[in-house]
Scaffold this active site. Structure first.
Site, short mmCIF file in Angstrom:
data_model
loop_
_atom_site.label_atom_id
_atom_site.label_comp_id
_atom_site.label_asym_id
_atom_site.label_seq_id
_atom_site.Cartn_x
_atom_site.Cartn_y
_atom_site.Cartn_z
N VAL A 104 0.84 -1.20 0.00
CA VAL A 104 0.00 0.00 0.00
C VAL A 104 0.87 1.24 0.00
O VAL A 104 1.72 1.43 0.88
CB VAL A 104 -0.93 0.02 1.23
CG1 VAL A 104 -1.75 1.31 1.25
CG2 VAL A 104 -1.86 -1.20 1.21
N VAL A 106 0.92 5.59 -1.66
CA VAL A 106 0.42 6.68 -2.51
C VAL A 106 1.52 7.73 -2.61
O VAL A 106 2.16 8.06 -1.60
CB VAL A 106 -0.87 7.32 -1.92
CG1 VAL A 106 -1.32 8.49 -2.79
CG2 VAL A 106 -1.98 6.29 -1.80
N ARG A 112 -4.25 12.60 0.54
CA ARG A 112 -5.41 13.36 1.02
C ARG A 112 -6.43 13.61 -0.09
O ARG A 112 -7.12 14.62 -0.10
CB ARG A 112 -4.98 14.71 1.63
CG ARG A 112 -3.88 14.62 2.69
CD ARG A 112 -4.36 13.88 3.94
NE ARG A 112 -3.36 13.94 5.00
CZ ARG A 112 -2.41 13.02 5.19
NH1 ARG A 112 -2.32 11.99 4.35
NH2 ARG A 112 -1.56 13.13 6.18
N ARG A 113 -6.50 12.67 -1.04
CA ARG A 113 -7.48 12.80 -2.13
C ARG A 113 -8.45 11.62 -2.17
O ARG A 113 -9.18 11.46 -3.15
CB ARG A 113 -6.76 12.93 -3.49
CG ARG A 113 -5.80 14.09 -3.58
CD ARG A 113 -5.29 14.26 -5.00
NE ARG A 113 -4.23 15.27 -5.10
CZ ARG A 113 -3.70 15.68 -6.24
NH1 ARG A 113 -4.13 15.19 -7.39
NH2 ARG A 113 -2.73 16.58 -6.24
N GLY A 114 -8.42 10.77 -1.16
CA GLY A 114 -9.34 9.65 -1.11
C GLY A 114 -8.90 8.43 -1.89
O GLY A 114 -9.67 7.48 -2.05
N GLU A 141 1.87 2.25 9.85
CA GLU A 141 1.44 3.29 10.78
C GLU A 141 0.17 2.82 11.49
O GLU A 141 -0.72 2.24 10.87
CB GLU A 141 1.17 4.60 10.05
CG GLU A 141 2.42 5.23 9.44
CD GLU A 141 2.14 6.60 8.85
OE1 GLU A 141 1.51 7.42 9.53
OE2 GLU A 141 2.55 6.83 7.70
N TYR A 145 -5.58 2.38 9.74
CA TYR A 145 -6.47 1.32 9.27
C TYR A 145 -7.69 1.06 10.14
O TYR A 145 -8.59 0.33 9.74
CB TYR A 145 -5.67 0.03 9.06
CG TYR A 145 -4.64 0.20 7.97
CD1 TYR A 145 -5.01 0.19 6.64
CD2 TYR A 145 -3.29 0.42 8.27
CE1 TYR A 145 -4.08 0.38 5.62
CE2 TYR A 145 -2.35 0.59 7.27
CZ TYR A 145 -2.76 0.58 5.94
OH TYR A 145 -1.84 0.77 4.95
N PHE A 421 3.87 -9.06 5.89
CA PHE A 421 3.60 -9.07 4.43
C PHE A 421 3.10 -7.71 3.99
O PHE A 421 2.77 -6.87 4.81
CB PHE A 421 2.58 -10.17 4.08
CG PHE A 421 1.30 -10.10 4.85
CD1 PHE A 421 0.23 -9.37 4.39
CD2 PHE A 421 1.16 -10.76 6.07
CE1 PHE A 421 -0.97 -9.29 5.09
CE2 PHE A 421 -0.03 -10.70 6.78
CZ PHE A 421 -1.09 -9.97 6.30
#
Length: 421
Positions: A104, A106, A112-114, A141, A145, A421
């Site tokens: 995961v 970005v 902060r754009r969804g 972090e 989640y 993982f």
């Protein structure tokens, strides 16, 4: 901005990996000696950002591209995620299917754009379509989640042991130092045996046992009387110019099928010449070795953290797929706005021989109420409901329901997950 969430094509794999944190060279947020690992390092498997040739090699080995979910903005790949087809061992019922959320990331320019929310939506929908009642992840972090219904279900510890004054133990088997190829060949079957009986443990993903460069690692195998491998460990004895860290054994991995193999491995690692301290990472919070020491204070926990985060994708299936310590019936009211099919009141009838969970009858009053992430945290039985209730995360509506639920859920040993993982 035009955003699209979709699986990647093979030609997009290198661009995908450039964003994945484990290839991008993201610094570890905790320096030695507090870090969960045994020594200093970066999150990246290369200790730096991966080069183009390394990315090409990694891309060629990628599988299950149909389970990737990448974010594209105006046609440019800016976010990554993937689900691994794994199993996790749950109380009493053994391994069950779990979608392992991984990779995961970005780009900083597009946060902060969804986009993470959209990728998570796509991944959990995919898990549901495939019949995976659970999803799990290793969280970089801790504050991200919970909003998606994940809760920390297992914990891990890093401990240090002063070996001065420890007494050698008579060994019960045969130990050998082997090369990385021999160790890599033995690990899969060993882990597959161990993980089927250890609550919280997951199956290995493709490439997990690729040895790679030893980088100073020593590989230790334990053999039983029949010559079968029933234990293994990986460790280092790095040189240090600092008196405070000199003579340190760094144990990176240790698994054993039997109590004898477990004792033999730790006896070896704590009695190496010219060493005086053992540092072990990713260990269970209720490490049995402490109770084999004449002085339990010689072993001290220097770091403890959440490890495997779980998410109930199909709530009734997940609660029905595990067994419970005692027989009981509960009506549980669950809030789950991210997966609304799980919301509402559920009746759980469970015990040591199995369980069944179904929608509660109309008008049934709840015994307990909680949200999806809280239920996920308690699912494997390692997090007691009492502290969760004290924190306001569980509400008891029927007197005695909290004690009954605790008796049903709680396990004799803390669940553990040794594979990230």
């Amino acid at each position: 901005m035009t955003a699209e969430i979709r699986p990647i094509a093979p030609a997009e794999a290198v661009d995908f990996l450039r964003i994945v944190p484990s290839y991008a060279g993201t610094p570890n947020w905790e320096p030695e000696p507090a870090a969960w690992h045994a020594g200093v390092g970066l999150t990246s498997r290369f200790g730096r950002a991966a080069g183009h040739d390394e990315l090409l090699a990694a891309a060629a080995g990628m599988s299950d591209l149909d389970r990737t979910r990448a974010a594209f903005v105006d046609g440019r790949l800016v976010g990554t995620s993937q689900v691994l087809s794994l199993e996790v061992t749950v109380p009493g019922a053994g391994p069950v299917a779990m979608g392992g959320v991984t990779a995961v990331g970005v780009l900083p320019t597009h946060r902060r754009r969804g986009l993470l929310r959209a990728m998570m939506r796509a991944m959990l929908d995919d898990c549901r379509r495939r019949g995976e009642a659970l999803a799990g992840l290793s969280a970089a972090e801790g504050g991200i989640y919970g909003r998606y219904g994940f809760g920390p279900a297992t914990y891990t510890a890093r401990w240090e042991l002063d070996t001065r004054g420890l007494h050698p133990v008579d060994r019960q088997g045969h130990l050998e130092l082997v090369d990385v190829q021999t160790a890599s060949a033995a690990w899969p079957a060993l882990h597959d045996t161990v993980r089927r009986t250890r609550i919280g443990e997951v199956s290995a993903y493709p490439g997990r046992w690729d040895g790679g460069e030893p980088r100073g690692r020593q590989f230790l195998l334990h053999y039983d009387d029949t010559g079968a491998v029933d234990g293994a460990a990986t460790y280092r004895t790095p040189w240090s110019p600092d008196q405070a860290t000199a003579g340190t054994v760094e144990v990176e991995w240790l698994e054993a099928v039997s109590a004898g193999a477990y004792t033999d491995l730790w006896s070896f690692l704590t009695s190496l010449d010219l060493t005086r301290r053992v540092v072990a990472a990713k260990r269970p919070i209720d490490e049995a070795f402490r109770w084999q020491l004449a002085d339990p204070r010689a072993l001290r926990i220097t770091r403890q953290s959440d490890d495997l985060w779980l998410r109930l994708v199909d709530l009734p299936a997940a609660l029905s797929n595990r067994n419970y310590q005692t027989y009981g019936t509960l009506v549980i009211e669950v809030a789950d706005p991210f997966c609304p099919w799980n919301e509402g009141r559920w009746q759980l009838d469970g015990g040591p021989q199995g369980a069944h969970c179904r929608r509660a009858r109309a008008g049934a009053a709840p015994d307990l109420s909680l949200d999806a992430s809280t239920l996920a945290a308690a699912y494997l039985g390692g997090t007691a409901l009492g502290p969760l209730a004290a924190a306001g995360r569980v509400q008891e509506h029927t007197s005695g329901a909290l004690a009954r639920a605790t008796a049903m859920l709680t396990q004799p040993q803390a669940p553990r997950n040794a594979i990230g993982f």
